[in-house]
Design an enzyme around this catalytic site. Structure first.
Site, PDB file in Angstrom:
ATOM      1  N   THR A  48      -7.114   1.954 -20.402  1.00  0.00           N
ATOM      2  CA  THR A  48      -6.803   1.064 -19.327  1.00  0.00           C
ATOM      3  C   THR A  48      -8.537   0.724 -18.978  1.00  0.00           C
ATOM      4  O   THR A  48      -9.276   1.412 -19.491  1.00  0.00           O
ATOM      5  CB  THR A  48      -6.474   1.895 -18.066  1.00  0.00           C
ATOM      6  OG1 THR A  48      -7.011   3.025 -17.841  1.00  0.00           O
ATOM      7  CG2 THR A  48      -4.649   2.189 -18.498  1.00  0.00           C
ATOM      8  N   TYR A  86      -5.391  17.388 -10.013  1.00  0.00           N
ATOM      9  CA  TYR A  86      -4.725  16.703 -11.118  1.00  0.00           C
ATOM     10  C   TYR A  86      -3.581  17.309 -11.768  1.00  0.00           C
ATOM     11  O   TYR A  86      -2.592  16.958 -11.712  1.00  0.00           O
ATOM     12  CB  TYR A  86      -5.780  16.226 -12.044  1.00  0.00           C
ATOM     13  CG  TYR A  86      -5.410  15.251 -13.167  1.00  0.00           C
ATOM     14  CD1 TYR A  86      -5.189  13.917 -12.930  1.00  0.00           C
ATOM     15  CD2 TYR A  86      -4.863  15.920 -14.466  1.00  0.00           C
ATOM     16  CE1 TYR A  86      -4.342  13.031 -13.855  1.00  0.00           C
ATOM     17  CE2 TYR A  86      -4.301  14.973 -15.410  1.00  0.00           C
ATOM     18  CZ  TYR A  86      -4.115  13.713 -15.010  1.00  0.00           C
ATOM     19  OH  TYR A  86      -3.575  12.951 -16.131  1.00  0.00           O
ATOM     20  N   SER A 131       1.719  13.230 -17.174  1.00  0.00           N
ATOM     21  CA  SER A 131       0.770  13.525 -18.187  1.00  0.00           C
ATOM     22  C   SER A 131       0.715  14.754 -18.718  1.00  0.00           C
ATOM     23  O   SER A 131       1.385  15.699 -18.270  1.00  0.00           O
ATOM     24  CB  SER A 131      -0.655  13.066 -17.524  1.00  0.00           C
ATOM     25  OG  SER A 131      -1.485  14.181 -17.698  1.00  0.00           O
ATOM     26  N   LYS A 184       0.437  16.665 -11.525  1.00  0.00           N
ATOM     27  CA  LYS A 184       1.281  16.108 -12.798  1.00  0.00           C
ATOM     28  C   LYS A 184       2.572  17.221 -13.177  1.00  0.00           C
ATOM     29  O   LYS A 184       3.587  16.865 -13.524  1.00  0.00           O
ATOM     30  CB  LYS A 184       0.414  15.949 -14.138  1.00  0.00           C
ATOM     31  CG  LYS A 184      -0.641  14.984 -13.887  1.00  0.00           C
ATOM     32  CD  LYS A 184      -0.021  13.436 -13.385  1.00  0.00           C
ATOM     33  CE  LYS A 184      -0.891  12.550 -13.273  1.00  0.00           C
ATOM     34  NZ  LYS A 184      -0.472  11.076 -12.716  1.00  0.00           N
ATOM     35  N   ASP A 205       1.020  -1.135  -0.044  1.00  0.00           N
ATOM     36  CA  ASP A 205       0.082  -0.108  -0.196  1.00  0.00           C
ATOM     37  C   ASP A 205       1.086   1.173  -0.201  1.00  0.00           C
ATOM     38  O   ASP A 205       1.616   1.519   1.176  1.00  0.00           O
ATOM     39  CB  ASP A 205      -0.963   0.038   1.447  1.00  0.00           C
ATOM     40  CG  ASP A 205      -1.901   1.164   1.319  1.00  0.00           C
ATOM     41  OD1 ASP A 205      -1.611   2.178   0.586  1.00  0.00           O
ATOM     42  OD2 ASP A 205      -2.872   1.008   2.159  1.00  0.00           O
TER      43      ASP A 205
END
Length: 327
Positions: free
Chosen positions: A205, A170, A158, A174, A70
Protein backbone atom coordinates in the site's frame (compact mmCIF):
# COMPACT_ATOMS: atom_id res chain seq x y z
CA UNK A 1 -14.58 -14.70 -11.66
CA UNK A 2 -18.05 -15.26 -10.25
CA UNK A 3 -20.31 -12.23 -10.35
CA UNK A 4 -21.75 -10.17 -7.50
CA UNK A 5 -24.24 -8.21 -9.61
CA UNK A 6 -26.88 -6.58 -7.44
CA UNK A 7 -25.13 -7.44 -4.18
CA UNK A 8 -24.63 -4.70 -1.60
CA UNK A 9 -21.23 -4.38 0.07
CA UNK A 10 -19.63 -2.02 2.58
CA UNK A 11 -15.87 -1.50 2.70
CA UNK A 12 -14.72 0.66 5.61
CA UNK A 13 -11.54 2.72 5.37
CA UNK A 14 -11.50 2.71 1.58
CA UNK A 15 -9.83 6.01 0.66
CA UNK A 16 -6.57 4.27 -0.24
CA UNK A 17 -4.46 1.18 0.18
CA UNK A 18 -6.01 -2.13 1.08
CA UNK A 19 -9.52 -0.71 1.38
CA UNK A 20 -9.33 0.81 -2.09
CA UNK A 21 -8.04 -2.47 -3.51
CA UNK A 22 -10.84 -4.44 -1.84
CA UNK A 23 -13.51 -2.04 -3.09
CA UNK A 24 -12.07 -2.21 -6.61
CA UNK A 25 -12.03 -6.00 -6.55
CA UNK A 26 -15.69 -6.06 -5.53
CA UNK A 27 -16.41 -3.54 -8.26
CA UNK A 28 -14.83 -5.87 -10.82
CA UNK A 29 -17.39 -8.47 -9.79
CA UNK A 30 -20.25 -6.01 -10.31
CA UNK A 31 -21.16 -5.20 -6.70
CA UNK A 32 -22.69 -2.00 -5.38
CA UNK A 33 -20.02 -0.86 -2.93
CA UNK A 34 -20.51 1.63 -0.12
CA UNK A 35 -17.06 2.99 0.63
CA UNK A 36 -16.21 4.93 3.77
CA UNK A 37 -13.42 7.16 4.97
CA UNK A 38 -12.73 10.62 6.33
CA UNK A 39 -11.42 12.22 3.12
CA UNK A 40 -14.05 12.83 0.45
CA UNK A 41 -12.08 14.91 -2.08
CA UNK A 42 -8.41 14.64 -3.04
CA UNK A 43 -6.04 17.39 -1.98
CA UNK A 44 -2.33 18.03 -1.96
CA UNK A 45 -2.14 16.78 1.62
CA UNK A 46 -4.15 13.58 1.19
CA UNK A 47 -2.82 10.20 0.08
CA UNK A 48 -6.23 9.17 -1.23
CA UNK A 49 -9.90 10.06 -1.22
CA UNK A 50 -13.32 8.49 -1.52
CA UNK A 51 -13.81 10.20 -4.87
CA UNK A 52 -10.68 8.54 -6.25
CA UNK A 53 -11.72 5.14 -4.94
CA UNK A 54 -15.21 5.61 -6.32
CA UNK A 55 -13.73 6.31 -9.74
CA UNK A 56 -11.68 3.10 -9.55
CA UNK A 57 -14.71 1.03 -8.50
CA UNK A 58 -16.88 2.46 -11.27
CA UNK A 59 -14.17 2.00 -13.87
CA UNK A 60 -13.79 -1.64 -12.79
CA UNK A 61 -17.46 -2.25 -13.52
CA UNK A 62 -19.13 -1.78 -10.14
CA UNK A 63 -21.19 0.99 -8.59
CA UNK A 64 -19.56 3.03 -5.84
CA UNK A 65 -21.45 4.91 -3.15
CA UNK A 66 -18.97 7.12 -1.26
CA UNK A 67 -20.01 7.98 2.30
CA UNK A 68 -17.82 10.24 4.42
CA UNK A 69 -17.49 8.51 7.80
CA UNK A 70 -15.12 8.98 10.70
CA UNK A 71 -15.11 5.52 12.29
CA UNK A 72 -14.16 6.97 15.67
CA UNK A 73 -17.62 8.61 15.74
CA UNK A 74 -20.30 6.06 16.68
CA UNK A 75 -23.14 8.23 15.40
CA UNK A 76 -21.59 8.46 11.94
CA UNK A 77 -21.20 4.68 11.79
CA UNK A 78 -24.84 4.16 12.76
CA UNK A 79 -25.93 6.73 10.15
CA UNK A 80 -24.09 4.73 7.46
CA UNK A 81 -26.13 1.60 8.13
CA UNK A 82 -29.34 3.60 8.54
CA UNK A 83 -28.70 4.93 5.04
CA UNK A 84 -28.25 1.41 3.68
CA UNK A 85 -31.51 0.41 5.40
CA UNK A 86 -33.24 3.21 3.50
CA UNK A 87 -31.38 3.01 0.17
CA UNK A 88 -31.41 -0.76 -0.21
CA UNK A 89 -34.57 -1.73 1.68
CA UNK A 90 -32.44 -3.31 4.38
CA UNK A 91 -30.37 -5.47 2.07
CA UNK A 92 -26.70 -5.94 2.91
CA UNK A 93 -24.68 -8.88 1.59
CA UNK A 94 -21.11 -8.10 2.63
CA UNK A 95 -19.26 -6.03 5.22
CA UNK A 96 -15.48 -5.67 5.05
CA UNK A 97 -14.06 -4.30 8.30
CA UNK A 98 -10.90 -2.57 7.13
CA UNK A 99 -10.80 0.90 8.73
CA UNK A 100 -7.56 1.35 10.66
CA UNK A 101 -5.82 4.38 12.15
CA UNK A 102 -2.69 2.82 13.58
CA UNK A 103 -0.08 3.23 10.86
CA UNK A 104 1.24 6.63 11.99
CA UNK A 105 1.44 5.42 15.58
CA UNK A 106 3.28 2.30 14.46
CA UNK A 107 5.82 4.48 12.71
CA UNK A 108 6.29 6.64 15.79
CA UNK A 109 6.70 3.66 18.13
CA UNK A 110 8.65 1.36 15.81
CA UNK A 111 11.73 -0.12 17.45
CA UNK A 112 10.74 0.96 20.97
CA UNK A 113 9.61 -1.39 23.75
CA UNK A 114 6.01 -0.77 24.73
CA UNK A 115 6.88 1.03 27.98
CA UNK A 116 8.82 3.72 26.10
CA UNK A 117 6.01 4.52 23.66
CA UNK A 118 3.24 6.98 24.48
CA UNK A 119 0.79 4.46 26.01
CA UNK A 120 -2.75 5.55 25.25
CA UNK A 121 -2.00 7.10 21.86
CA UNK A 122 -0.35 3.93 20.53
CA UNK A 123 -3.04 1.64 21.93
CA UNK A 124 -6.01 3.73 20.83
CA UNK A 125 -4.59 4.34 17.37
CA UNK A 126 -4.33 0.60 16.80
CA UNK A 127 -7.52 -0.52 18.50
CA UNK A 128 -10.11 2.29 18.49
CA UNK A 129 -10.41 2.75 14.72
CA UNK A 130 -9.61 -0.89 14.25
CA UNK A 131 -10.87 -3.47 16.71
CA UNK A 132 -13.57 -1.33 18.33
CA UNK A 133 -14.85 0.14 15.08
CA UNK A 134 -14.94 -3.34 13.51
CA UNK A 135 -17.18 -4.56 16.33
CA UNK A 136 -19.52 -1.59 16.01
CA UNK A 137 -19.88 -1.93 12.25
CA UNK A 138 -20.46 -5.67 12.64
CA UNK A 139 -23.30 -5.05 15.11
CA UNK A 140 -25.15 -2.84 12.65
CA UNK A 141 -24.39 -5.12 9.70
CA UNK A 142 -25.65 -8.18 11.57
CA UNK A 143 -28.93 -6.41 12.30
CA UNK A 144 -29.49 -6.24 8.55
CA UNK A 145 -28.08 -9.65 7.64
CA UNK A 146 -29.72 -11.85 10.28
CA UNK A 147 -33.34 -11.19 9.19
CA UNK A 148 -32.45 -11.92 5.55
CA UNK A 149 -30.58 -15.12 6.58
CA UNK A 150 -27.53 -14.46 4.45
CA UNK A 151 -24.40 -12.34 4.52
CA UNK A 152 -20.66 -12.27 4.99
CA UNK A 153 -18.61 -10.23 7.47
CA UNK A 154 -14.87 -10.11 6.74
CA UNK A 155 -12.63 -8.63 9.42
CA UNK A 156 -9.17 -7.67 8.19
CA UNK A 157 -6.51 -8.93 10.55
CA UNK A 158 -2.89 -9.98 10.11
CA UNK A 159 -0.14 -12.43 10.94
CA UNK A 160 0.60 -10.12 13.85
CA UNK A 161 -2.22 -11.87 15.69
CA UNK A 162 -0.04 -14.98 15.85
CA UNK A 163 3.54 -13.74 15.96
CA UNK A 164 5.17 -10.49 17.10
CA UNK A 165 5.55 -7.91 14.35
CA UNK A 166 5.10 -4.18 15.05
CA UNK A 167 4.56 -3.94 18.78
CA UNK A 168 2.32 -4.96 21.67
CA UNK A 169 -0.84 -2.91 20.89
CA UNK A 170 -0.71 -4.02 17.25
CA UNK A 171 -0.46 -7.71 18.03
CA UNK A 172 -3.07 -7.64 20.78
CA UNK A 173 -5.49 -5.86 18.45
CA UNK A 174 -5.00 -8.32 15.61
CA UNK A 175 -5.35 -11.35 17.88
CA UNK A 176 -8.56 -9.79 19.18
CA UNK A 177 -9.82 -9.27 15.62
CA UNK A 178 -9.36 -12.98 15.00
CA UNK A 179 -11.29 -13.81 18.15
CA UNK A 180 -13.97 -11.26 17.24
CA UNK A 181 -14.52 -12.97 13.90
CA UNK A 182 -14.56 -16.43 15.48
CA UNK A 183 -16.97 -15.57 18.29
CA UNK A 184 -19.33 -13.64 16.02
CA UNK A 185 -19.40 -16.73 13.80
CA UNK A 186 -20.76 -18.85 16.67
CA UNK A 187 -23.76 -16.57 17.10
CA UNK A 188 -24.29 -15.83 13.39
CA UNK A 189 -24.04 -19.36 11.97
CA UNK A 190 -27.58 -20.42 12.96
CA UNK A 191 -28.78 -17.45 10.88
CA UNK A 192 -26.73 -18.47 7.81
CA UNK A 193 -24.38 -15.48 8.14
CA UNK A 194 -20.63 -16.09 7.79
CA UNK A 195 -17.89 -14.34 9.77
CA UNK A 196 -14.24 -14.64 8.75
CA UNK A 197 -10.88 -13.19 9.71
CA UNK A 198 -8.84 -12.30 6.63
CA UNK A 199 -5.03 -12.28 6.64
CA UNK A 200 -3.37 -10.56 3.67
CA UNK A 201 0.37 -10.98 3.16
CA UNK A 202 2.80 -8.08 2.81
CA UNK A 203 0.68 -5.57 0.93
CA UNK A 204 2.39 -2.78 -0.99
CA UNK A 205 0.00 0.00 0.00
CA UNK A 206 0.99 3.65 -0.16
CA UNK A 207 1.51 3.82 3.60
CA UNK A 208 3.29 0.48 3.80
CA UNK A 209 5.69 1.50 1.05
CA UNK A 210 6.36 4.79 2.82
CA UNK A 211 6.74 3.05 6.17
CA UNK A 212 9.21 0.53 4.74
CA UNK A 213 11.30 3.29 3.21
CA UNK A 214 11.36 5.46 6.35
CA UNK A 215 12.13 2.55 8.67
CA UNK A 216 14.94 1.25 6.49
CA UNK A 217 13.01 -1.85 5.49
CA UNK A 218 13.38 -1.24 1.77
CA UNK A 219 13.87 1.49 -0.78
CA UNK A 220 10.15 2.13 -1.13
CA UNK A 221 10.35 2.23 -4.91
CA UNK A 222 7.70 0.55 -7.07
CA UNK A 223 8.73 -2.82 -8.40
CA UNK A 224 7.32 -6.12 -9.53
CA UNK A 225 6.06 -8.54 -6.90
CA UNK A 226 6.68 -11.78 -8.78
CA UNK A 227 8.40 -14.60 -6.96
CA UNK A 228 11.39 -14.57 -9.28
CA UNK A 229 11.79 -10.88 -10.02
CA UNK A 230 11.22 -8.97 -6.78
CA UNK A 231 14.16 -7.09 -5.29
CA UNK A 232 14.87 -8.31 -1.75
CA UNK A 233 13.19 -5.32 -0.13
CA UNK A 234 9.91 -6.08 -1.92
CA UNK A 235 10.15 -9.83 -1.59
CA UNK A 236 6.73 -11.54 -1.96
CA UNK A 237 4.78 -8.28 -1.65
CA UNK A 238 1.28 -8.21 -3.13
CA UNK A 239 -0.91 -5.42 -4.47
CA UNK A 240 -4.11 -4.45 -2.60
CA UNK A 241 -6.34 -5.70 -5.41
CA UNK A 242 -5.54 -9.32 -4.57
CA UNK A 243 -7.45 -9.16 -1.29
CA UNK A 244 -10.41 -7.60 -3.10
CA UNK A 245 -10.51 -10.35 -5.70
CA UNK A 246 -10.25 -13.03 -3.03
CA UNK A 247 -13.08 -11.52 -0.96
CA UNK A 248 -15.21 -11.29 -4.12
CA UNK A 249 -14.56 -15.00 -4.71
CA UNK A 250 -15.49 -15.80 -1.12
CA UNK A 251 -18.72 -13.81 -1.39
CA UNK A 252 -19.75 -15.86 -4.42
CA UNK A 253 -18.84 -19.24 -2.89
CA UNK A 254 -22.02 -21.32 -2.46
CA UNK A 255 -20.40 -23.33 0.32
CA UNK A 256 -19.07 -20.32 2.22
CA UNK A 257 -20.71 -21.14 5.55
CA UNK A 258 -18.40 -24.14 6.03
CA UNK A 259 -15.53 -21.67 6.52
CA UNK A 260 -17.23 -19.54 9.16
CA UNK A 261 -15.18 -18.64 12.21
CA UNK A 262 -11.90 -19.42 10.52
CA UNK A 263 -8.81 -17.41 9.68
CA UNK A 264 -8.54 -17.26 5.89
CA UNK A 265 -5.16 -16.46 4.31
CA UNK A 266 -5.37 -14.35 1.15
CA UNK A 267 -2.49 -16.05 -0.70
CA UNK A 268 -3.90 -19.51 -0.03
CA UNK A 269 -7.39 -18.50 -1.14
CA UNK A 270 -5.89 -16.87 -4.24
CA UNK A 271 -4.35 -20.20 -5.18
CA UNK A 272 -7.63 -22.02 -4.50
CA UNK A 273 -9.77 -19.57 -6.47
CA UNK A 274 -7.20 -18.81 -9.20
CA UNK A 275 -6.91 -15.12 -8.33
CA UNK A 276 -3.90 -12.90 -9.11
CA UNK A 277 -3.00 -9.37 -8.05
CA UNK A 278 -2.95 -6.21 -10.16
CA UNK A 279 0.44 -7.17 -11.62
CA UNK A 280 -0.67 -10.68 -12.52
CA UNK A 281 1.25 -12.28 -9.65
CA UNK A 282 0.18 -14.72 -6.98
CA UNK A 283 2.36 -14.45 -3.86
CA UNK A 284 3.16 -17.38 -1.63
CA UNK A 285 1.49 -17.66 1.75
CA UNK A 286 3.68 -16.40 4.56
CA UNK A 287 3.56 -19.91 6.04
CA UNK A 288 4.54 -21.55 2.76
CA UNK A 289 7.95 -23.14 2.40
CA UNK A 290 8.21 -21.06 -0.78
CA UNK A 291 8.19 -17.90 1.36
CA UNK A 292 9.83 -19.08 4.57
CA UNK A 293 12.97 -20.66 3.11
CA UNK A 294 14.01 -17.75 0.82
CA UNK A 295 13.01 -15.31 3.59
CA UNK A 296 15.48 -17.00 5.91
CA UNK A 297 18.13 -17.41 3.19
CA UNK A 298 17.97 -14.28 0.96
CA UNK A 299 20.32 -15.81 -1.59
CA UNK A 300 17.55 -18.23 -2.53
CA UNK A 301 15.05 -15.50 -3.46
CA UNK A 302 15.84 -15.53 -7.20
CA UNK A 303 14.96 -19.23 -7.14
CA UNK A 304 11.87 -19.03 -4.93
CA UNK A 305 9.66 -20.31 -7.73
CA UNK A 306 11.49 -23.64 -7.57
CA UNK A 307 10.69 -24.14 -3.88
CA UNK A 308 7.56 -26.26 -3.23
CA UNK A 309 4.50 -24.20 -2.31
CA UNK A 310 3.71 -26.22 0.80
CA UNK A 311 2.18 -24.79 3.97
CA UNK A 312 4.13 -25.34 7.18
CA UNK A 313 2.30 -26.27 10.41
CA UNK A 314 1.21 -23.25 12.46
CA UNK A 315 3.74 -23.83 15.30
CA UNK A 316 6.59 -22.97 12.92
CA UNK A 317 5.28 -19.42 12.69
CA UNK A 318 5.74 -18.95 16.42
CA UNK A 319 9.51 -19.15 15.96
CA UNK A 320 9.81 -15.61 14.62
CA UNK A 321 8.05 -12.62 13.04
CA UNK A 322 7.73 -14.08 9.54
CA UNK A 323 5.02 -11.62 8.63
CA UNK A 324 7.11 -8.47 8.97
CA UNK A 325 8.70 -6.82 5.93
CA UNK A 326 12.42 -7.37 5.89
CA UNK A 327 15.13 -6.54 3.40
Amino acid sequence: MARLDGQIAVVTGATRGLGKGIATGLGEAGAIVYITGRTLTASADSMGSLEETAAAVNQAGGTAVPVQVDHSDDDQVKALFDRIQTDQNGRLDLLVNNAYAGVSALKAAYGKPFWEAEPTEFWDACNAVGLRSHYLASVYAARLMVPQRRGLICTLSSWGGLSYIFGVPYGVGKAACDRLAADMAVELKPHQVTSLSIWPGIVGTELMTQFAAEMGLGNGQPSGTGEDSSPPDRYNWETPLLTGRVIAALASDRHLLRRTGQVQIVAELAREYGAVDAEGNRPASLRSLRFVLPYAVPGLRPYAGLVPDLELPWPFLLLGPLGSPKA
